[in-house]
Scaffold this motif. Structure first.
Motif, PDB file in Angstrom:
ATOM      1  N   GLU A 263      -8.590   5.619   9.507  1.00 28.87           N
ATOM      2  CA  GLU A 263      -8.395   5.399   7.966  1.00 28.87           C
ATOM      3  C   GLU A 263      -9.596   6.000   7.442  1.00 28.87           C
TER       4      GLU A 263
ATOM      5  N   LEU B  20      -4.877  -1.571  -2.428  1.00 33.60           N
ATOM      6  CA  LEU B  20      -5.602  -2.204  -1.327  1.00 33.60           C
ATOM      7  C   LEU B  20      -5.838  -3.535  -1.486  1.00 33.60           C
TER       8      LEU B  20
ATOM      9  N   PHE C 203      -2.754  -5.898  -1.398  1.00 32.40           N
ATOM     10  CA  PHE C 203      -2.591  -5.848   0.089  1.00 32.40           C
ATOM     11  C   PHE C 203      -3.466  -7.093   0.929  1.00 32.40           C
TER      12      PHE C 203
ATOM     13  N   VAL D 284      -4.345   3.707   3.249  1.00 36.09           N
ATOM     14  CA  VAL D 284      -5.002   2.713   2.894  1.00 36.09           C
ATOM     15  C   VAL D 284      -6.634   3.200   2.717  1.00 36.09           C
TER      16      VAL D 284
ATOM     17  N   PRO E 138       0.953  -1.077   0.034  1.00 31.73           N
ATOM     18  CA  PRO E 138       0.028   0.078   0.112  1.00 31.73           C
ATOM     19  C   PRO E 138       0.773   1.273   0.068  1.00 31.73           C
TER      20      PRO E 138
END
Length: 520
Positions: free
Chosen positions: A258, A406, A409, A266, A73
């Motif tokens: 986030e 994302l 990830f 992210v 990320p």
């Protein structure tokens, strides 16, 4: 004026420069992807040489995967601060250095630290390889560039187990890491020669330090908990309880932070989108199952069936045959069909392969081992590209990099977690089956008494006969344990098809190249 010129896209490469640039980027990708699979068949050799158990040895795989998942990320932010070419070069050079450190490791902690570094610097390499490759070709030839890139990523996992097995059997395990050094040096020199004047504009983008710390905390705590849980008897251990609480609390804070920060590391708001959520979850869980089985199968073959590392690698090799042949075909038909059909067919093929493996016995022959692996290549050809196409469907161009990061990830993290879960679940199922089988090994069982008598007839003492029975029981229990996991994997793949059909992908030709480029 200079700034505005610098922001203009670089013209496509031509002639020898295009060939050399493509080879350079492909070599870096090959080295990176090779390293995710080359260690799989070498775990018993590494574990034995370093004096640790096989389940501790699998940390060599999971430590790389988790560090890789955390760094992916950050690729966008690092690219803004350093530049595409400089970051790509730094990733290659540091990857070579960390590979050298892995080979020199005198003990497991040093090896794991080196693998963490290796996984962290590998994170930006694959996304940037796609970016550089696409920028090197005319837009009309983007599918050709991506096809060549996909071939590299499919050949490397096939070569990894074979090369890793042969090196472990005939040289020594450190050389599975040393082979990266010449490949990396050639890739770095060629990359610098071709791309040094094609770097991106550097911007001073802010970094979400709080989000990054929380990300590292919850992912690291979760992975260590999964890896150490079996050794520490899970939640009867204070250490495991603390790690679990740390992971849960850090994850909760991470989600809240986030969703409210202006520059999140992210972009979790993407999960509000049906296509992104369905595609990402299906891809991540499917990849976790695939990668967990990719580690489990050669480990079982070596520890319980008596295969060498080379033979175990050769059993895994056929997966690339159909994958390499059919991947270009998938790329051609994808724009003209609903990607959900291709993904559904792929998941059904995976389910079939794992069901076939769930029928194995301790006397399994090489043909029965290789046939499902060969068929699995058909599923691999339709696994990545259609699901990523679904995931990124309908997104505006400015959100695709964040969405790709994302999705990658979550997928990479699930690969590492899948390995840990499969190791632990295999151990638990084997212990359960061993207990169930030994219940019948007593003096009241005429079959057991007859077997012991027959063993005595060939010169074994009673204690030797009991020892042989226990050894056979252990092997059978391990066999039943892997069969359980194969069967469960088949069922989960079928269930995941429902997630695919929750999505409603849009036909957006403009995003097709970007979607395809994010396949890994």
């Amino acid at each position: 004026m200079a700034q505005s010129q610098a922001q203009l896209p670089h013209p496509p490469l031509e002639g020898a420069q295009l060939v050399i640039g493509t080879i350079a980027v492909s070599l870096a990708v090959f080295m990176n992807v090779l390293d995710t699979s080359i260690a799989n068949v070498s775990i018993p050799s590494i574990s034995g040489d370093l004096g640790v158990s096989s389940d501790q040895g699998t940390w060599v795989i999971t430590s790389f995967a988790v560090a890789n998942a955390i760094s992916v990320p950050l690729t966008g932010w690092l690219t803004d601060r350093i530049g595409q070419v400089r970051l790509f070069m730094a990733s290659i050079v540091l990857f070579v250095i960390s590979s050298w450190m892995c080979g020199l490791s005198p003990n497991l902690p040093f090896l794991l630290a080196s693998r963490v570094l290796q996984g962290a610097v590998a994170g930006p390499m694959i996304p940037l390889s796609q970016t550089l490759l696409l920028a090197s070709y005319p837009r009309a030839k983007a599918p050709m560039a991506l096809s060549m890139w996909a071939m590299t990523t499919l050949i490397a996992p096939v070569a990894g187990p074979i090369l890793g097995g042969w090196i472990s059997d005939n040289i020594s395990w450190p050389w599975i890491f040393y082979v990266n050094i010449p490949v990396g040096i050639i890739a770095a020199l060629a990359t610098w020669a071709i791309f040094r004047n094609r770097d991106s504009v550097i911007k001073k983008a802010p970094i979400d330090m709080v989000g990054l710390v929380l990300l590292i905390t919850w992912v690291g705590s979760l992975q260590v908990m999964l890896d150490k849980g079996k050794d520490l008897d899970w939640f009867s251990s204070t250490t495991v309880v603390v790690l679990a609480l740390t992971a849960v609390i850090a994850l909760a804070f991470f989600i809240v932070w986030e969703l409210t920060d202006k520059h999140p590391v992210v972009d979790l708001s993407l999960f509000k989108l049906r296509n992104f959520t369905g595609g990402t979850v299906a891809l991540a869980i499917g990849y976790g199952l695939y990668f967990g089985n990719l580690v489990l199968l050669p480990l079982w073959l070596q520890t319980d069936i008596g295969y060498t590392a080379t033979d175990a690698g050769l059993v895994m090799a056929p997966v690339g045959v159909f994958a390499i042949i059919l991947s270009p075909l998938t790329g051609k038909i994808l724009p003209r069909t609903d990607p959900r059909y291709i993904s559904t067919a792929s998941f059904l093929v995976f389910a079939l392969c794992f069901w076939m493996r769930s029928r194995y016995t301790t006397g399994v022959d090489t043909y029965s081992l290789m046939l499902p692996t060969l068929i699995q290549g058909i599923g691999m050809a339709g696994f990545f590209i259609p699901l990523v196409s679904i995931t990124l469907s309908g997104l505006p161009g400015n959100r695709i990099p964040a969405a790709s990061g994302l999705s990658n990830f979550v997928r990479i993290m699930c690969g590492g977690i899948g390995t840990s879960i499969f190791e632990t679940a295999w151990d638990h199922r084997s212990i359960l089956h061993h207990a169930q089988l030994t219940e019948h090994a007593n003096a009241y069982n005429p079959v057991f008494n007859q077997s012991v008598t027959q063993m005595g007839g060939i010169g074994l003492s009673q204690s030797q006969a009991y020892g042989l029975v226990n050894s056979m029981t252990t092997q059978q229990a391990a066999q039943l344990g892997v069969n359980d996991l194969f069967y469960i994997s088949a069922g989960i793949f079928v269930a995941l098809i429902a997630l695919i059909w929750v999505t409603k992908p849009e036909r957006a030709g403009g995003d097709s190249a970007a979607a395809a480029s994010a396949a890994h």
